[in-house]
Write a protein that holds these residues in place. Sequence first.
Motif, PDB file in Angstrom:
ATOM      1  N   GLU A 108     -26.212 -27.874  63.728  1.00  0.00           N
ATOM      2  CA  GLU A 108     -24.304 -27.318  63.697  1.00  0.00           C
ATOM      3  C   GLU A 108     -23.393 -28.122  64.114  1.00  0.00           C
ATOM      4  N   ILE A 109     -22.056 -27.765  63.660  1.00  0.00           N
ATOM      5  CA  ILE A 109     -21.156 -28.774  63.921  1.00  0.00           C
ATOM      6  C   ILE A 109     -20.355 -28.271  63.820  1.00  0.00           C
ATOM      7  N   VAL A 110     -20.040 -28.679  65.255  1.00  0.00           N
ATOM      8  CA  VAL A 110     -18.484 -27.178  65.865  1.00  0.00           C
ATOM      9  C   VAL A 110     -17.619 -28.538  65.775  1.00  0.00           C
ATOM     10  N   VAL A 111     -16.671 -27.987  64.934  1.00  0.00           N
ATOM     11  CA  VAL A 111     -15.347 -29.692  65.036  1.00  0.00           C
ATOM     12  C   VAL A 111     -13.923 -28.242  65.874  1.00  0.00           C
ATOM     13  N   SER A 112     -13.864 -29.483  67.265  1.00  0.00           N
ATOM     14  CA  SER A 112     -12.942 -28.094  68.357  1.00  0.00           C
ATOM     15  C   SER A 112     -11.877 -28.351  67.782  1.00  0.00           C
ATOM     16  N   SER A 113     -11.835 -29.429  67.085  1.00  0.00           N
ATOM     17  CA  SER A 113     -10.006 -29.161  66.668  1.00  0.00           C
ATOM     18  C   SER A 113      -9.735 -27.821  66.470  1.00  0.00           C
ATOM     19  N   ARG A 114     -10.357 -27.210  65.300  1.00  0.00           N
ATOM     20  CA  ARG A 114     -10.344 -26.646  64.119  1.00  0.00           C
ATOM     21  C   ARG A 114     -10.551 -24.887  64.294  1.00  0.00           C
ATOM     22  N   LEU A 115     -11.945 -24.844  65.617  1.00  0.00           N
ATOM     23  CA  LEU A 115     -12.456 -23.875  66.776  1.00  0.00           C
ATOM     24  C   LEU A 115     -10.782 -23.109  67.348  1.00  0.00           C
ATOM     25  N   VAL A 116     -10.649 -24.264  68.029  1.00  0.00           N
ATOM     26  CA  VAL A 116      -9.516 -23.585  68.749  1.00  0.00           C
ATOM     27  C   VAL A 116      -8.091 -23.483  67.728  1.00  0.00           C
ATOM     28  N   SER A 117      -7.483 -23.984  66.871  1.00  0.00           N
ATOM     29  CA  SER A 117      -6.616 -23.916  66.104  1.00  0.00           C
ATOM     30  C   SER A 117      -6.468 -22.948  65.289  1.00  0.00           C
ATOM     31  N   ARG A 118      -7.608 -22.256  65.022  1.00  0.00           N
ATOM     32  CA  ARG A 118      -7.914 -20.783  63.865  1.00  0.00           C
ATOM     33  C   ARG A 118      -8.179 -20.230  65.120  1.00  0.00           C
ATOM     34  N   LEU A 119      -8.337 -19.922  66.315  1.00  0.00           N
ATOM     35  CA  LEU A 119      -8.367 -19.278  67.347  1.00  0.00           C
ATOM     36  C   LEU A 119      -7.003 -18.621  67.904  1.00  0.00           C
ATOM     37  N   MET A 120      -6.215 -19.593  67.806  1.00  0.00           N
ATOM     38  CA  MET A 120      -4.549 -19.792  68.777  1.00  0.00           C
ATOM     39  C   MET A 120      -3.987 -19.295  67.295  1.00  0.00           C
ATOM     40  N   ALA A 121      -4.220 -19.040  65.591  1.00  0.00           N
ATOM     41  CA  ALA A 121      -3.390 -18.429  64.561  1.00  0.00           C
ATOM     42  C   ALA A 121      -3.760 -16.941  64.725  1.00  0.00           C
ATOM     43  N   ARG A 122      -5.236 -16.473  65.152  1.00  0.00           N
ATOM     44  CA  ARG A 122      -5.492 -14.855  65.112  1.00  0.00           C
ATOM     45  C   ARG A 122      -5.165 -15.008  66.259  1.00  0.00           C
ATOM     46  N   SER A 123      -4.951 -15.417  67.718  1.00  0.00           N
ATOM     47  CA  SER A 123      -4.626 -14.562  68.335  1.00  0.00           C
ATOM     48  C   SER A 123      -3.241 -14.845  68.441  1.00  0.00           C
ATOM     49  N   SER A 124      -2.292 -15.473  67.967  1.00  0.00           N
ATOM     50  CA  SER A 124      -0.492 -14.947  67.861  1.00  0.00           C
ATOM     51  C   SER A 124      -0.275 -14.253  66.474  1.00  0.00           C
ATOM     52  N   LEU A 125      -0.951 -13.506  66.387  1.00  0.00           N
ATOM     53  CA  LEU A 125      -0.821 -12.828  65.229  1.00  0.00           C
ATOM     54  C   LEU A 125      -1.333 -11.034  65.770  1.00  0.00           C
ATOM     55  N   TYR A 126      -2.808 -11.311  67.176  1.00  0.00           N
ATOM     56  CA  TYR A 126      -3.292 -10.247  66.988  1.00  0.00           C
ATOM     57  C   TYR A 126      -3.472 -10.516  68.615  1.00  0.00           C
ATOM     58  N   PRO A 127      -2.566 -10.087  69.682  1.00  0.00           N
ATOM     59  CA  PRO A 127      -2.517 -10.733  70.861  1.00  0.00           C
ATOM     60  C   PRO A 127      -4.436 -10.367  71.846  1.00  0.00           C
ATOM     61  N   GLY A 128      -4.371 -10.766  72.008  1.00  0.00           N
ATOM     62  CA  GLY A 128      -5.455 -10.579  73.203  1.00  0.00           C
ATOM     63  C   GLY A 128      -7.119 -10.997  72.358  1.00  0.00           C
TER      64      GLY A 128
END
Length: 367
Positions: free
Chosen positions: A257-277
């Motif tokens: 399993e490979i977790v790219v922390s920067s990619r994971l955080v950026s995608r979650l932040m992008a989704r959160s900016s479009l869909y609050p919460g």
Amino acid sequence: MARIGKRLARLLNLPLLSRLAFHIRRTTGGLEPGFFLRLFLALSSFVLVAAGLLTALEGPHDDVGGVFSKFGDSFYWGVTTVLGNGDTGYVHTPGGKFISWLLVLFGVAIVAAITGALVGFVIDILLKEGQGMGAAGYRDHIVVCGWNPTARELISELGGEEYGTRIVLIHTGDKNPAGSGVYFVSGDITNAEDLRRAGIEDAMAAVVCPADATNEADMRSILAVMAIESIAPHVRTVVEANNPDHVEHFRRAHADEIVVSSRLVSRLMARSSLYPGLAEIVTDIVSGGEGSELYRVKLPDEYVGLSVDELSERMRSDHSATLLAVSRDGRSFINPEPNFRLAVGDDAVVVAESLGTLAPLQLAPAE
């Protein structure tokens, strides 16, 4: 008989006994193979000479059988005297009493030396354990390789009552940064011997965390994965990667399993900016403690052939769980087509408050 053997094996696998055996091997590793044999022969020779002198001084002198009998009794008396339990009334001549005093003094010296050695051994164990120089002795545990903020939060999460998994941290340092409850091994995450002290061969999984956010740290993590795979290829490796460009290198090293922390955080932040919460919901799902969490579970054989809708209904009615995805042959099917039907070997990712009667997925060891 088989039950006794299982109990004995379970006893020998206790972490405390494993650590004690490790320190005994470490302490005696530099001794010559014949050291203990020569020590035993020297002690036996001393008592034999004392028994011979006592037989010569106290007789009998004219009966051969009596001489041998007296020698055997004197040897036994000499051994018990050295151990502190000899009969003071056994000797009568001045010479015999002198030999008795020598044996008593010799016994006191032996007991003092043994006591000092044991105390020194225990102190050495405590010091080495505190410095991370011991061996974990665990089985089915998680080895955290490296220390960074992610490792700190990871250990805090795994340390909750929900998991109950024992954790070993291997990190270059002279003290345990994770605190109590985590066994600490001071060492190099790329070194095979240090990984073995962390119990990597008997571990359930290994989590590799980069020391910092540099490319060099990623390279070191790749070396750590390669070292783990060479020693224990059956252990599941989960890696945090700094640079997305290094993902392919981690795959070549056979990281599971490979977790790219920067990619994971950026995608979650992008989704959160479009869909609050969304960020709060995702954080709650992947966190332990109260509330519903993510689980990967083994599906009962009776579920084979069910459609996705039927599986979702069964999960909700039988287990109070919400179906998120179905995994098959290493591939995840998220929100599969309506005509998708379960096959033998499929497992599911669900959101539930607890496992209940569901069985957690047991990953098969690698060949």
